[in-house]
Motif scaffolding. Structure first.
Motif, short mmCIF file in Angstrom:
data_model
loop_
_atom_site.label_atom_id
_atom_site.label_comp_id
_atom_site.label_asym_id
_atom_site.label_seq_id
_atom_site.Cartn_x
_atom_site.Cartn_y
_atom_site.Cartn_z
N LEU A 165 0.83 -1.21 0.00
CA LEU A 165 0.00 0.00 0.00
C LEU A 165 0.86 1.26 0.00
N PRO A 166 0.60 2.16 -0.93
CA PRO A 166 1.40 3.39 -1.00
C PRO A 166 1.28 4.22 0.27
N THR A 167 2.39 4.85 0.64
CA THR A 167 2.37 5.76 1.79
C THR A 167 2.75 7.18 1.38
N GLN A 168 3.27 7.34 0.18
CA GLN A 168 3.74 8.65 -0.28
C GLN A 168 2.81 9.18 -1.37
N PHE A 169 2.32 10.40 -1.16
CA PHE A 169 1.38 10.96 -2.14
C PHE A 169 1.85 12.32 -2.65
N VAL A 170 3.16 12.41 -2.87
CA VAL A 170 3.72 13.64 -3.44
C VAL A 170 3.42 13.62 -4.95
N ASP A 171 2.90 14.71 -5.45
CA ASP A 171 2.50 14.74 -6.87
C ASP A 171 3.67 15.25 -7.73
N TRP A 172 4.65 14.35 -7.94
CA TRP A 172 5.86 14.78 -8.68
C TRP A 172 5.79 14.39 -10.16
N GLY A 173 4.68 13.75 -10.56
CA GLY A 173 4.57 13.23 -11.92
C GLY A 173 4.67 14.29 -13.00
N ALA A 174 4.37 15.53 -12.64
CA ALA A 174 4.39 16.60 -13.66
C ALA A 174 5.74 17.29 -13.75
N LEU A 175 6.72 16.85 -12.95
CA LEU A 175 8.06 17.45 -13.07
C LEU A 175 8.59 17.21 -14.48
N PRO A 176 9.33 18.20 -15.03
CA PRO A 176 9.79 18.03 -16.42
C PRO A 176 10.87 16.96 -16.57
N GLU A 177 10.98 16.44 -17.78
CA GLU A 177 11.96 15.37 -18.04
C GLU A 177 13.39 15.79 -17.75
N ASN A 183 3.55 -14.82 -10.58
CA ASN A 183 4.56 -14.44 -9.60
C ASN A 183 5.44 -13.30 -10.13
N VAL A 184 5.79 -13.39 -11.41
CA VAL A 184 6.57 -12.31 -12.03
C VAL A 184 5.79 -11.00 -11.98
N LYS A 185 4.50 -11.08 -12.30
CA LYS A 185 3.68 -9.86 -12.32
C LYS A 185 3.60 -9.21 -10.95
N ILE A 186 3.43 -10.02 -9.93
CA ILE A 186 3.28 -9.43 -8.59
C ILE A 186 4.62 -8.85 -8.12
N ARG A 187 5.71 -9.54 -8.46
CA ARG A 187 7.02 -9.00 -8.05
C ARG A 187 7.35 -7.72 -8.81
N LEU A 188 6.96 -7.71 -10.09
CA LEU A 188 7.19 -6.50 -10.88
C LEU A 188 6.41 -5.33 -10.29
N LEU A 189 5.16 -5.58 -9.93
CA LEU A 189 4.34 -4.53 -9.33
C LEU A 189 4.96 -4.04 -8.02
N ARG A 190 5.40 -4.99 -7.19
CA ARG A 190 6.02 -4.60 -5.91
C ARG A 190 7.28 -3.79 -6.15
N ALA A 191 8.07 -4.19 -7.14
CA ALA A 191 9.30 -3.44 -7.45
C ALA A 191 8.96 -2.03 -7.91
N ARG A 192 8.00 -1.92 -8.82
CA ARG A 192 7.66 -0.60 -9.34
C ARG A 192 7.10 0.29 -8.24
N LEU A 193 6.25 -0.29 -7.37
CA LEU A 193 5.67 0.51 -6.28
C LEU A 193 6.75 0.94 -5.29
N SER A 194 7.72 0.07 -5.06
CA SER A 194 8.82 0.44 -4.16
C SER A 194 9.64 1.59 -4.76
N LEU A 195 9.91 1.49 -6.06
CA LEU A 195 10.65 2.59 -6.72
C LEU A 195 9.85 3.88 -6.65
N ARG A 196 8.55 3.78 -6.89
CA ARG A 196 7.68 4.96 -6.83
C ARG A 196 7.72 5.60 -5.44
#
Lengths: 203, 89
Positions: free
Chosen positions: A110-122, A172-185
């Motif tokens: 479950l996400p704990t961080q809700f900083v809206d950084w998605g609009a930061l420029p490339e 199993n790959v899908k769930i680990r990929l999701l967990r990895a991406r959420l952790s990076l996020r």
């Protein structure tokens, strides 16, 4: 993406018959992605080169037992991942490569961080500092998530090929990929949250 | 995402990877889009997850080539030195 030589160009029959020229072509077709995987998993060039050499030495030894049910690249990745994990284990005996995943339920994600950084420029997100933040976040992933993430999101294997390379199920790959991406996020949200706050203070 | 009215948030999480990869069915996409129009936290999670995956892919290029000397040593180690023609790079 796939390297320049597709697997269809490599003759398994010729490889099994001991055709050295064909083996040289196999090495040239796949050595770059195997080397990059080693670099990403082990973080230094010497260890990556060792993994590269050991992968193809092992492939040469075990060609006769390769049944061709998976692609040659998937098979090579499987050998390379095992070589890299053995190398990690040698360096750090405490590394846990146990594949039993007690934490595959959603509650730990479950996400704990809700900083809206998605609009930061490339130019911020892909700056040298931004890339370092991403690299640190990737290094912080637990090994069982990082390996899945590297094969799928960095080496750009399909879910199926990632599963075949690691001997995991696709789900199993899908769930680990999701967990990895959420952790990076989460990690990037902390990083960019601090930067956004800092800019507000400086304004 | 912790409020009781946000019971959809958790189920959304399970489809997030497929959604950002463009591999989710149209109906589930509509459900997500309807939900994030009303739930700001989930909108942020979806946006920043997509952005995370985007920058991972973007930072992956240009891809590292195999250094010539690494290729030389590999071919020699594999007793393939006779085939050590210039690489096609």
């Amino acid at each position: 993406m796939m390297e320049t030589t597709s697997q269809a160009d490599i003759s398994l029959e010729a490889l099994r018959a001991g055709d050295r020229a064909e083996f040289a072509r196999l090495v040239d077709a796949y050595s770059a992605p195997i080397y990059r995987l080693g670099l990403r998993m082990l973080g230094n060039e010497q260890d990556a080169e060792d993994v590269l050499q050991n992968t193809f030495l092992s492939a040469l030894t075990h060609l006769s037992s390769f049944e061709g049910r998976s692609s040659v690249l998937t098979w090579l990745y499987r050998i390379a991942v095992n070589e890299a994990l053995m190398s990690l284990r040698r360096g750090k005996p405490e590394v846990n490569i146990d594949d039993t995943d007690s934490s595959d339920d959603m509650d730990n994600m479950l996400p704990t961080q809700f900083v809206d950084w998605g609009a930061l420029p490339e130019n911020v997100l892909l700056s040298v500092e931004g890339k370092h933040a991403l690299d640190r976040a990737i290094q912080n992933l637990p090994e069982n998530l990082r390996t899945v993430f590297l094969l799928r999101d960095i080496q750009e294997l399909s879910i199926k090929d990632t599963a075949d390379s690691l001997g995991l199920t696709e789900s199993n790959v899908k769930i680990r990929l999701l967990r990895a991406r959420l952790s990076l996020r989460e990690q990037l949200s902390v990083y960019y949250g601090e930067r956004i706050n800092q800019e507000k203070i400086n304004d | 995402m912790t409020e009781s009215s946000h019971s959809n948030c958790k189920s959304l999480l399970g489809t997030l990877s497929d959604y950002v990869d463009g591999e989710l069915g149209a109906e589930l996409c509509r459900e997500i889009e309807k939900h994030i129009a009303e739930c700001e936290d989930c909108r942020i999670v979806v946006d920043t997850t997509r952005r995370t995956v985007d920058i991972v892919h973007a930072s992956n290029y240009p891809k590292t080539d195999l250094p010539d000397e690494v290729r030389d040593r590999l071919f020699k180690r594999l007793n393939l030195a006779a085939y050590l023609k210039p690489s096609s790079k």
